[in-house]
Design a protein around this motif. Sequence first.
Motif, PDB file in Angstrom:
ATOM      1  N   TYR A  78       0.829  -1.198   0.000  1.00 25.65           N
ATOM      2  CA  TYR A  78       0.000   0.000   0.000  1.00 25.65           C
ATOM      3  C   TYR A  78       0.870   1.259   0.000  1.00 25.65           C
ATOM      4  CZ  TYR A  78      -3.690   3.247   1.425  1.00 25.65           C
ATOM      5  OH  TYR A  78      -4.559   4.294   1.484  1.00 25.65           O
ATOM      6  N   TYR A  79       1.948   1.217   0.772  1.00 27.02           N
ATOM      7  CA  TYR A  79       2.902   2.325   0.778  1.00 27.02           C
ATOM      8  C   TYR A  79       3.468   2.546  -0.630  1.00 27.02           C
ATOM      9  CZ  TYR A  79       7.534   4.409   1.160  1.00 27.02           C
ATOM     10  OH  TYR A  79       8.652   5.167   0.953  1.00 27.02           O
ATOM     11  N   TYR A  80       3.867   1.468  -1.282  1.00 30.69           N
ATOM     12  CA  TYR A  80       4.406   1.572  -2.638  1.00 30.69           C
ATOM     13  C   TYR A  80       3.380   2.195  -3.585  1.00 30.69           C
ATOM     14  CZ  TYR A  80       5.935   0.240  -7.280  1.00 30.69           C
ATOM     15  OH  TYR A  80       6.283   0.260  -8.603  1.00 30.69           O
ATOM     16  N   GLN A  81       2.136   1.735  -3.499  1.00 36.29           N
ATOM     17  CA  GLN A  81       1.106   2.270  -4.379  1.00 36.29           C
ATOM     18  C   GLN A  81       0.887   3.764  -4.145  1.00 36.29           C
ATOM     19  OE1 GLN A  81      -2.143  -0.430  -3.539  1.00 36.29           O
ATOM     20  NE2 GLN A  81      -1.914  -1.373  -5.561  1.00 36.29           N
ATOM     21  N   PHE A  84       4.540   5.672  -5.232  1.00 39.31           N
ATOM     22  CA  PHE A  84       5.117   5.594  -6.570  1.00 39.31           C
ATOM     23  C   PHE A  84       4.113   5.418  -7.704  1.00 39.31           C
ATOM     24  CE2 PHE A  84       8.403   4.070  -3.602  1.00 39.31           C
ATOM     25  CZ  PHE A  84       9.279   5.130  -3.760  1.00 39.31           C
ATOM     26  N   GLU A  85       2.874   5.093  -7.369  1.00 38.84           N
ATOM     27  CA  GLU A  85       1.855   5.009  -8.411  1.00 38.84           C
ATOM     28  C   GLU A  85       0.933   6.224  -8.376  1.00 38.84           C
ATOM     29  OE1 GLU A  85      -0.144   1.252  -8.074  1.00 38.84           O
ATOM     30  OE2 GLU A  85       1.656   0.108  -8.570  1.00 38.84           O
ATOM     31  N   GLN A  86       0.560   6.657  -7.140  1.00 39.63           N
ATOM     32  CA  GLN A  86      -0.348   7.787  -6.999  1.00 39.63           C
ATOM     33  C   GLN A  86       0.388   9.090  -6.656  1.00 39.63           C
ATOM     34  OE1 GLN A  86      -3.265   6.640  -4.086  1.00 39.63           O
ATOM     35  NE2 GLN A  86      -3.710   4.709  -5.123  1.00 39.63           N
ATOM     36  N   PHE A  87       1.675   9.006  -6.360  1.00 40.56           N
ATOM     37  CA  PHE A  87       2.517  10.153  -5.997  1.00 40.56           C
ATOM     38  C   PHE A  87       1.924  10.970  -4.846  1.00 40.56           C
ATOM     39  CE2 PHE A  87       3.409   9.297 -10.497  1.00 40.56           C
ATOM     40  CZ  PHE A  87       4.738   8.939 -10.369  1.00 40.56           C
ATOM     41  N   ASN A  88       1.355  10.275  -3.889  1.00 47.26           N
ATOM     42  CA  ASN A  88       0.789  10.907  -2.705  1.00 47.26           C
ATOM     43  C   ASN A  88       1.771  10.704  -1.548  1.00 47.26           C
ATOM     44  OD1 ASN A  88      -0.752  11.870  -0.617  1.00 47.26           O
ATOM     45  ND2 ASN A  88      -2.627  10.804  -1.243  1.00 47.26           N
ATOM     46  N   MET A  89       2.768  11.564  -1.450  1.00 51.90           N
ATOM     47  CA  MET A  89       3.861  11.383  -0.497  1.00 51.90           C
ATOM     48  C   MET A  89       3.426  11.574   0.954  1.00 51.90           C
ATOM     49  SD  MET A  89       6.280  10.351  -2.191  1.00 51.90           S
ATOM     50  CE  MET A  89       6.574  10.156  -3.910  1.00 51.90           C
ATOM     51  N   GLY A  90       2.446  12.415   1.195  1.00 53.72           N
ATOM     52  CA  GLY A  90       1.981  12.639   2.565  1.00 53.72           C
ATOM     53  C   GLY A  90       1.394  11.379   3.170  1.00 53.72           C
ATOM     54  N   GLN A  91       0.456  10.774   2.458  1.00 51.95           N
ATOM     55  CA  GLN A  91      -0.138   9.534   2.951  1.00 51.95           C
ATOM     56  C   GLN A  91       0.881   8.398   2.972  1.00 51.95           C
ATOM     57  OE1 GLN A  91      -3.618   8.682   0.621  1.00 51.95           O
ATOM     58  NE2 GLN A  91      -4.955   9.853   2.003  1.00 51.95           N
ATOM     59  N   ALA A  92       1.774   8.367   2.006  1.00 56.89           N
ATOM     60  CA  ALA A  92       2.799   7.313   1.982  1.00 56.89           C
ATOM     61  C   ALA A  92       3.706   7.422   3.202  1.00 56.89           C
ATOM     62  CB  ALA A  92       3.616   7.406   0.703  1.00 56.89           C
ATOM     63  N   THR A  93       4.053   8.641   3.585  1.00 57.05           N
ATOM     64  CA  THR A  93       4.876   8.833   4.789  1.00 57.05           C
ATOM     65  C   THR A  93       4.132   8.382   6.026  1.00 57.05           C
ATOM     66  OG1 THR A  93       5.977  10.693   3.724  1.00 57.05           O
ATOM     67  CG2 THR A  93       6.177  10.524   6.110  1.00 57.05           C
ATOM     68  N   ALA A  94       2.844   8.672   6.092  1.00 57.42           N
ATOM     69  CA  ALA A  94       2.039   8.230   7.235  1.00 57.42           C
ATOM     70  C   ALA A  94       1.977   6.703   7.303  1.00 57.42           C
ATOM     71  CB  ALA A  94       0.636   8.818   7.143  1.00 57.42           C
ATOM     72  N   VAL A  95       1.817   6.051   6.177  1.00 56.24           N
ATOM     73  CA  VAL A  95       1.768   4.585   6.136  1.00 56.24           C
ATOM     74  C   VAL A  95       3.125   4.003   6.538  1.00 56.24           C
ATOM     75  CG1 VAL A  95       1.538   2.585   4.605  1.00 56.24           C
ATOM     76  CG2 VAL A  95      -0.115   4.445   4.487  1.00 56.24           C
ATOM     77  N   ALA A  96       4.212   4.605   6.062  1.00 53.42           N
ATOM     78  CA  ALA A  96       5.548   4.125   6.428  1.00 53.42           C
ATOM     79  C   ALA A  96       5.794   4.286   7.920  1.00 53.42           C
ATOM     80  CB  ALA A  96       6.613   4.870   5.633  1.00 53.42           C
TER      81      ALA A  96
END
Length: 120
Positions: A78-81, A84-96
């Motif tokens: 989900y973090y990868y998606q 790197f797929e949706q380019f939503n860095m804020g949510q990706a950082t929260a997931v990480a």
Amino acid sequence: MIFYSEALQRIPRDLYEVSQLEDTSAWQRFVTITLPMVSPTTLFLSIITTVDALQAYDQIQVMTQGGPSGSTRTLLYYYYQLAFEQFNMGQATAVATLLVAITGIISALQFRLTKKYVHY
């Protein structure tokens, strides 16, 4: 198996010799000598396996790409998606951050729960 093989080789043979002189059964030797002496290895492997399971990515990417309707999606996938797929860095950082916190909590729980059973 390599880790357990090494742990078994590090058990002093004197302990087994003394237990044979005391006429203990094979099961008693296993429970009182072998299991306590390999308990640090068991703790290490359980933590490593848990962290590896939380970070499953490549198998999911190759086989299902998240599966039908995200049914096989893990937190790392989900973090990868997001990143790197949706380019939503804020949510990706929260997931990480959540993934790191979950991994730390599970590892701490494993340490605490096995404190009584691991003999160094």
